[in-house]
Design a protein around this motif. Structure first.
Motif, PDB file in Angstrom:
ATOM      1  N   VAL A  52     120.396-106.165   6.074  1.00 33.87           N
ATOM      2  CA  VAL A  52     120.446-105.341   4.858  1.00 33.87           C
ATOM      3  C   VAL A  52     119.045-104.898   4.457  1.00 33.87           C
ATOM      4  O   VAL A  52     118.825-103.731   4.125  1.00 33.87           O
ATOM      5  N   TRP A  53     118.077-105.828   4.503  1.00 30.98           N
ATOM      6  CA  TRP A  53     116.707-105.432   4.130  1.00 30.98           C
ATOM      7  C   TRP A  53     116.158-104.413   5.136  1.00 30.98           C
ATOM      8  O   TRP A  53     115.474-103.455   4.762  1.00 30.98           O
ATOM      9  N   HIS A  54     116.456-104.594   6.398  1.00 29.53           N
ATOM     10  CA  HIS A  54     116.053-103.623   7.426  1.00 29.53           C
ATOM     11  C   HIS A  54     116.616-102.253   7.093  1.00 29.53           C
ATOM     12  O   HIS A  54     115.902-101.233   7.158  1.00 29.53           O
ATOM     13  N   HIS A  55     117.887-102.200   6.701  1.00 27.63           N
ATOM     14  CA  HIS A  55     118.527-100.915   6.410  1.00 27.63           C
ATOM     15  C   HIS A  55     117.927-100.274   5.160  1.00 27.63           C
ATOM     16  O   HIS A  55     117.760 -99.042   5.104  1.00 27.63           O
ATOM     17  N   VAL A  56     117.582-101.083   4.184  1.00 28.25           N
ATOM     18  CA  VAL A  56     116.945-100.549   2.969  1.00 28.25           C
ATOM     19  C   VAL A  56     115.557 -99.992   3.298  1.00 28.25           C
ATOM     20  O   VAL A  56     115.184 -98.906   2.829  1.00 28.25           O
ATOM     21  N   LEU A  57     114.788-100.718   4.094  1.00 31.55           N
ATOM     22  CA  LEU A  57     113.481-100.210   4.514  1.00 31.55           C
ATOM     23  C   LEU A  57     113.625 -98.896   5.276  1.00 31.55           C
ATOM     24  O   LEU A  57     112.819 -97.968   5.117  1.00 31.55           O
ATOM     25  N   ALA A  78     119.973-130.406  12.542  1.00 33.46           N
ATOM     26  CA  ALA A  78     119.331-129.106  12.350  1.00 33.46           C
ATOM     27  C   ALA A  78     118.709-128.640  13.663  1.00 33.46           C
ATOM     28  O   ALA A  78     118.236-129.445  14.473  1.00 33.46           O
ATOM     29  N   LEU A  79     118.716-127.332  13.868  1.00 30.51           N
ATOM     30  CA  LEU A  79     118.150-126.724  15.065  1.00 30.51           C
ATOM     31  C   LEU A  79     116.881-125.963  14.705  1.00 30.51           C
ATOM     32  O   LEU A  79     116.844-125.213  13.719  1.00 30.51           O
ATOM     33  N   LEU A  80     115.855-126.136  15.511  1.00 33.46           N
ATOM     34  CA  LEU A  80     114.581-125.455  15.254  1.00 33.46           C
ATOM     35  C   LEU A  80     114.742-123.946  15.324  1.00 33.46           C
ATOM     36  O   LEU A  80     114.229-123.207  14.467  1.00 33.46           O
ATOM     37  N   THR A  81     115.451-123.454  16.338  1.00 34.31           N
ATOM     38  CA  THR A  81     115.650-122.012  16.465  1.00 34.31           C
ATOM     39  C   THR A  81     116.416-121.465  15.267  1.00 34.31           C
ATOM     40  O   THR A  81     116.002-120.480  14.644  1.00 34.31           O
ATOM     41  N   GLY A  82     117.543-122.086  14.936  1.00 34.07           N
ATOM     42  CA  GLY A  82     118.350-121.599  13.830  1.00 34.07           C
ATOM     43  C   GLY A  82     117.602-121.628  12.514  1.00 34.07           C
ATOM     44  O   GLY A  82     117.661-120.679  11.723  1.00 34.07           O
ATOM     45  N   CYS A  83     116.864-122.707  12.250  1.00 35.17           N
ATOM     46  CA  CYS A  83     116.124-122.807  10.997  1.00 35.17           C
ATOM     47  C   CYS A  83     114.968-121.812  10.947  1.00 35.17           C
ATOM     48  O   CYS A  83     114.631-121.304   9.871  1.00 35.17           O
ATOM     49  N   SER A  84     114.364-121.523  12.096  1.00 37.79           N
ATOM     50  CA  SER A  84     113.313-120.502  12.130  1.00 37.79           C
ATOM     51  C   SER A  84     113.882-119.138  11.782  1.00 37.79           C
ATOM     52  O   SER A  84     113.252-118.345  11.063  1.00 37.79           O
ATOM     53  N   SER A  85     115.077-118.847  12.290  1.00 39.74           N
ATOM     54  CA  SER A  85     115.733-117.585  11.954  1.00 39.74           C
ATOM     55  C   SER A  85     116.119-117.551  10.474  1.00 39.74           C
ATOM     56  O   SER A  85     115.965-116.522   9.801  1.00 39.74           O
ATOM     57  N   ILE A  86     116.616-118.667   9.938  1.00 37.57           N
ATOM     58  CA  ILE A  86     116.949-118.734   8.518  1.00 37.57           C
ATOM     59  C   ILE A  86     115.707-118.499   7.671  1.00 37.57           C
ATOM     60  O   ILE A  86     115.764-117.859   6.615  1.00 37.57           O
ATOM     61  N   HIS A  87     114.567-119.001   8.114  1.00 40.87           N
ATOM     62  CA  HIS A  87     113.299-118.769   7.406  1.00 40.87           C
ATOM     63  C   HIS A  87     113.049-117.276   7.233  1.00 40.87           C
ATOM     64  O   HIS A  87     112.710-116.805   6.137  1.00 40.87           O
ATOM     65  N   HIS A  88     113.230-116.516   8.296  1.00 43.90           N
ATOM     66  CA  HIS A  88     113.057-115.063   8.216  1.00 43.90           C
ATOM     67  C   HIS A  88     114.127-114.446   7.328  1.00 43.90           C
ATOM     68  O   HIS A  88     113.835-113.558   6.506  1.00 43.90           O
ATOM     69  N   SER A  89     115.355-114.909   7.455  1.00 42.95           N
ATOM     70  CA  SER A  89     116.440-114.385   6.629  1.00 42.95           C
ATOM     71  C   SER A  89     116.145-114.587   5.146  1.00 42.95           C
ATOM     72  O   SER A  89     116.382-113.696   4.313  1.00 42.95           O
ATOM     73  N   MET A  90     115.631-115.757   4.794  1.00 48.72           N
ATOM     74  CA  MET A  90     115.354-116.038   3.392  1.00 48.72           C
ATOM     75  C   MET A  90     114.231-115.165   2.843  1.00 48.72           C
ATOM     76  O   MET A  90     114.260-114.740   1.684  1.00 48.72           O
ATOM     77  N   ARG A  91     113.250-114.888   3.672  1.00 52.85           N
ATOM     78  CA  ARG A  91     112.175-113.992   3.229  1.00 52.85           C
ATOM     79  C   ARG A  91     112.719-112.589   2.962  1.00 52.85           C
ATOM     80  O   ARG A  91     112.348-111.942   1.971  1.00 52.85           O
ATOM     81  N   CYS A  92     113.599-112.117   3.843  1.00 52.94           N
ATOM     82  CA  CYS A  92     114.222-110.816   3.627  1.00 52.94           C
ATOM     83  C   CYS A  92     115.122-110.832   2.398  1.00 52.94           C
ATOM     84  O   CYS A  92     115.161-109.862   1.622  1.00 52.94           O
ATOM     85  N   ALA A  93     115.838-111.942   2.194  1.00 52.01           N
ATOM     86  CA  ALA A  93     116.717-112.055   1.026  1.00 52.01           C
ATOM     87  C   ALA A  93     115.913-112.017  -0.262  1.00 52.01           C
ATOM     88  O   ALA A  93     116.339-111.404  -1.260  1.00 52.01           O
ATOM     89  N   LEU A  94     114.759-112.662  -0.277  1.00 54.70           N
ATOM     90  CA  LEU A  94     113.912-112.638  -1.468  1.00 54.70           C
ATOM     91  C   LEU A  94     113.356-111.247  -1.726  1.00 54.70           C
ATOM     92  O   LEU A  94     113.235-110.821  -2.879  1.00 54.70           O
ATOM     93  N   ALA A  95     113.024-110.531  -0.662  1.00 54.07           N
ATOM     94  CA  ALA A  95     112.566-109.148  -0.837  1.00 54.07           C
ATOM     95  C   ALA A  95     113.681-108.289  -1.420  1.00 54.07           C
ATOM     96  O   ALA A  95     113.443-107.460  -2.311  1.00 54.07           O
ATOM     97  N   TRP A 138     124.106-106.564  -1.882  1.00 55.45           N
ATOM     98  CA  TRP A 138     123.424-107.707  -2.483  1.00 55.45           C
ATOM     99  C   TRP A 138     124.351-108.891  -2.755  1.00 55.45           C
ATOM    100  O   TRP A 138     123.993-110.035  -2.419  1.00 55.45           O
ATOM    101  N   PRO A 139     125.533-108.716  -3.342  1.00 59.71           N
ATOM    102  CA  PRO A 139     126.376-109.893  -3.594  1.00 59.71           C
ATOM    103  C   PRO A 139     126.708-110.679  -2.329  1.00 59.71           C
ATOM    104  O   PRO A 139     126.777-111.917  -2.369  1.00 59.71           O
ATOM    105  N   SER A 140     126.896-109.989  -1.216  1.00 67.86           N
ATOM    106  CA  SER A 140     127.196-110.686   0.039  1.00 67.86           C
ATOM    107  C   SER A 140     125.977-111.445   0.548  1.00 67.86           C
ATOM    108  O   SER A 140     126.096-112.577   1.033  1.00 67.86           O
ATOM    109  N   VAL A 141     124.811-110.826   0.449  1.00 69.05           N
ATOM    110  CA  VAL A 141     123.587-111.509   0.867  1.00 69.05           C
ATOM    111  C   VAL A 141     123.357-112.740   0.004  1.00 69.05           C
ATOM    112  O   VAL A 141     123.070-113.839   0.510  1.00 69.05           O
TER     113      VAL A 141
END
Length: 359
Positions: A107-112, A153-170, A124-127
């Motif tokens: 969603v953030w990619h599409h907004v950019l 917990a998985l390192l790969t999955g949590c690393s991806s979630i880290h990026h997702s959360m940054r986009c969600a905050l934006a 936004w409500p879904s995100v």
């Protein structure tokens, strides 16, 4: 608004070839908007979103928005999605936290890319619901359990979630709904990724565990460059691309392109472009990409040409060429970093294994 032109990487991939790849993805899109791995295959929420991002980057905005509408429409009441759906039928109802967070990136990619405020407001409500669901499974160290109800917990999955959360905050800031509790959760997750390898299952034979802390933005700077140098020879095959696992003679297109994005994110653009050129042996005449190659016997494996492999190619091409307004979403220079976590407050006893940003 749409991108003025599709991405192109000089001497490697033309704009017309990128569009052909996008069209190969769109051909597999179902009437509902869902994008399966291949025709007749299953849909998972993460790869579906990645494919939507690629479609939009190549100018196929209507198809991308149909995909996002599918995500909005199929989200469950608790904010999650099933892990696998085949032609509208749930075949794996488990909720993978990484899958459920990734809509934020798309969603953030599409907004950019488009500057479409109405799209942001609609999605936004879904995100928000997806991120809130994921954060229910954050552990004491900051890691996030892989499946709903699981502690592992998985390192790969949590690393991806880290990026997702940054986009969600934006996105939250964009729509005017700040989420301070997410800031703290992001800080804790980043701290876990940088300083607590013991919090994650050992999946070191997989290349994704090697580069994803860089791709997800938790590790940057010289520490990121050192991390990629450390196991380069374990995973990269000159002239062919990156292995999926370190003990098999199998190079895969998506992992190679994600490594390209990781290199680009830390300024290693020359090496990234070389790797991107090397994986083009997986390309077919119609623009689709084989998933991988067993290079000891020259066999394509798996035998399918997957939508998400083509999607990773398009996103890597955009990053390398800096074509669209969303091209640097994986560099993440302008994304929120979360609230810094004090190492002493965490009572860390060991040295940071891959630092690069505070906390």
């Amino acid at each position: 608004m749409s991108p003025a032109e599709p991405p192109a990487v000089a001497g490697v991939l033309s704009a017309d070839e990128v569009v052909a790849t996008a069209r190969s993805i769109a051909r597999e899109q179902e009437p509902t908007g869902a994008i399966p791995w291949f025709g007749g295959g299953h849909v998972d929420p993460w790869d579906h979103v990645e494919s939507a991002m690629a479609l939009a980057s190549a100018g196929l905005l209507a198809e991308a928005e149909a995909a996002y509408e599918w995500s909005r429409r199929t989200q469950r009441q608790d904010g999650s999605w099933p892990a696998k759906i085949v032609r509208g039928r749930v075949v794996d109802a488990a909720a993978d936290t990484n899958f459920c967070a990734y809509l934020a990136v798309g969603v953030w990619h599409h907004v950019l890319l488009t500057g479409d405020g109405s799209f942001a407001a609609r999605m936004w409500p879904s995100v928000r619901a997806g991120i809130d669901f994921v954060l229910r499974f954050q552990g004491e160290t900051g890691q996030i359990g892989w499946l709903g109800g699981e502690r592992e917990a998985l390192l790969t999955g949590c690393s991806s979630i880290h990026h997702s959360m940054r986009c969600a905050l934006a996105l939250a800031a964009y729509v005017g709904e700040e989420q301070p509790e997410w800031e703290l959760a992001l800080g804790r997750l980043g701290h876990a990724l940088r300083r607590h390898p013991e919090a994650f299952l050992d999946k070191g034979r997989y290349s994704m565990d090697w580069y994803y802390p860089v791709l997800g933005g938790a590790v940057r700077g010289e520490q990121a460059r050192g991390r990629l140098r450390e196991r380069w020879c374990d995973f990269v095959v000159d002239g062919l691309g990156a292995r999926c696992v370190d003990d098999r003679p199998w190079v895969t297109g998506a992992e190679t392109c994600e490594l390209v994005l990781s290199l680009d994110a830390i300024g290693e653009s020359d090496r990234a472009q070389e790797l991107f050129a090397a994986m083009q042996h997986l390309r077919e005449e119609d623009g689709s990409y084989w998933t991988g190659l067993v290079y000891t016997d020259g066999k394509r494996w798996p035998v399918e040409r997957t939508t998400w492999t083509g999607a990773a190619v398009i996103l890597a091409a955009d990053a390398l060429s800096a074509t669209t307004p969303a091209c640097h979403i994986f560099r993440a220079d302008d994304l929120p970093k979360g609230m810094a976590v004090d190492a002493e407050g965490c009572r860390c006893k060991g040295e940071a294994y891959a630092t690069g940003v505070p906390g």
